[in-house]
Design a protein around this motif. Structure first.
Motif: not given
Length: 270
Positions: A15-16, A18, A43, A46-47
């Motif tokens: 999970d990297q 936001s 990343s 985007y998340r």
């Protein structure tokens, strides 16, 4: 890596970043590292969520209730529910595209856009299904991937002309030797049979939203040749992008073009 429990087993995921969520679905026999160039690029805006397949990376064994690719889609929805993620932009390569399309059909309100990479949503052709099943039987009988099979399996994932002494080829070949017996017997082999024994989804493809779909394929993809991608793109009614100088794992063989294509597509669909 963070973890959630789905169907009684630990599902690990990266999970990297936001922003709008991009969910990357990986290929069989690969962990999250197959997306390393895309994770870095995406990343920034985007998340990025990358779940590890059961029995791959750090995830636990294939849960007992897993009988089909529809179950993989359901399990991924359970991950999104636990993370309170309402909607994703889904990019699935190989089996990641197989369960990704099923997720989009099961829960269209959860998928903002869908990219199908180096995948095929028809049934596996009988000849290759029988061939892969014979390899699974050999692995099952030995309890390991025998040395002679390493250079049968590894080339499947790359363009035919790849340098077999390259770090990319050698690191993947080496990774095939690291699976313990119980993981092979209880996760890798049954998951492989589930993938290559899948049902035919082609007639459902027109239900997907053509305006928010893209099909991509390495020009030299051997297991999932461009003709299959062309067939799917025509059924969906969406664009097809062929990736030059790339085989099945196009994300690593031509990452610059893959990144550029994904960033352009996502910019127009998020």
């Amino acid at each position: 890596m963070p973890v959630v429990v789905v169907d009684g087993q630990p599902l690990h995921y990266l999970d990297q970043g936001s922003g709008p969520v991009v969910l990357l679905g990986s290929s069989y026999l690969w962990d999250r590292t197959m997306w390393a160039p895309q994770i870095t690029a995406l990343s920034q805006k985007y998340r990025v969520i990358v779940p590890e397949l059961w029995g791959h990376g750090e995830s636990g064994p294939l849960p007992a209730p897993t009988q089909s690719l529809d179950d993989l889609a359901r399990q991924t929805l359970a991950l999104l529910d636990q993370l309170d993620i309402a909607q994703v932009n889904l990019v699935g390569l190989s089996v990641g595209g197989m369960w990704g399309a099923r997720l989009a059909l099961q829960a269209p309100e959860r998928v903002n856009s869908l990219v199908l990479m180096d995948t095929y949503l028809g049934a596996e052709p009988e000849a290759t299904r029988a061939y892969y099943f014979s390899l699974f039987k050999m692995i099952e009988d030995v309890g390991a991937i025998p040395e002679p099979l390493l250079d049968v399996i590894a080339p499947i994932f790359f363009r035919p002309g790849i340098d077999r002494e390259s770090a990319l080829y050698q690191s993947f070949r080496q990774s095939l030797t690291t699976y313990p017996k119980d993981r092979l017997l209880h996760s890798i082999v049954p998951l492989g049979r589930l993938i290559f024994g899948r049902d035919d989804l082609l007639e459902q493809l027109p239900r997907l939203n053509a305006e928010t779909c893209l099909v991509m394929c390495g020009e030299q993809d051997t297991p999932r040749p461009p003709a299959e991608s062309r067939e799917m793109a025509e059924l969906i009614g969406c664009d097809l992008t062929l990736i030059a100088d790339a085989g099945h794992i196009s994300s690593l063989e031509n990452p610059d073009i893959v990144n550029e294509t994904l960033l352009t597509f996502l910019a127009n669909h998020t």
